[in-house]
Design an enzyme around this catalytic site. Structure first.
Site, short mmCIF file in Angstrom:
data_model
loop_
_atom_site.label_atom_id
_atom_site.label_comp_id
_atom_site.label_asym_id
_atom_site.label_seq_id
_atom_site.Cartn_x
_atom_site.Cartn_y
_atom_site.Cartn_z
N SER A 164 0.79 -1.23 0.00
CA SER A 164 0.00 0.00 0.00
C SER A 164 0.83 1.28 0.00
CB SER A 164 -0.96 0.02 1.20
OG SER A 164 -0.25 0.21 2.40
N LYS A 204 0.86 4.47 6.79
CA LYS A 204 0.19 5.31 5.79
C LYS A 204 0.72 6.74 5.88
CE LYS A 204 -2.68 1.88 5.00
NZ LYS A 204 -2.44 0.99 3.89
#
Length: 181
Positions: free
Chosen positions: A45, A88
């Site tokens: 990701s 993230k």
């Protein structure tokens, strides 16, 4: 010293070693809790910034001396399984209004111009947009938006500062990609 009154040299050495080991362990816990910790990247990701199998150092000091800001890469526990953590990038801070239009990420009515925001989105997730980021909340996205479960999804949601494990500062593995992130 605590071993001053111990006559037996073997016992004295054992006690000194035990004290040294306990002190080292306490120092380790202090550093891991308040200064930095090591994390591994699991998944795709955050590509191309971070790749599956990378090892990074998370700094806790950054949150002591300053607020998390847009562009910071952070780690936080996944709500569905707190023993698992996600890595993230912060894309919006408290008070920002986040929206999506024509596969574009929009903050406060504008498309961000910074490089890590220039990736098209194929999914708006399952949260209602536009969304105003609450006090002490941060909106995070993976750099590889199409392979990321992030703040677009209810199961991740917005991240509170107190839930952040740290800011990613250095990638130290693999060695050929060593450096500041």
């Amino acid at each position: 010293m605590l071993t001053k009154n111990i006559k037996n040299p073997i016992v004295k050495n054992l006690v000194e070693w035990l004290i040294a080991i306990i002190a080292a362990f306490i120092l380790f816990l202090f550093i891991r809790t308040f200064i930095f910790r090591v994390a591994d990247v699991n998944g795709h990701s955050m590509e191309p910034t971070l790749s599956h199998g990378d090892f990074v150092i998370l700094s806790r000091l950054g949150f002591v001396f300053g607020e998390p800001r847009v562009g910071d890469i952070i780690a936080f526990p996944f709500r569905g399984n707190p023993s698992e953590y996600y890595i993230k990038r912060i894309m919006a801070v408290p008070g920002d209004v986040v929206d999506f239009s024509d596969n574009q990420f929009i903050i406060n009515g504008e498309i961000p111009t910074y490089v890590f925001a220039q990736i098209d989105l194929f999914s708006m997730g399952n949260r209602g947009f536009p969304l105003t980021i609450g006090e002490d909340e941060f909106f995070v996205l993976g750099d590889n938006r199409n392979a990321s479960k992030d703040s677009r999804y209810e199961e991740v949601g917005s991240i509170r500062e107190r839930d952040m494990l740290g800011r990613v500062v250095i990638r130290f593995w693999p060695f050929n990609r060593f450096g500041r992130v």
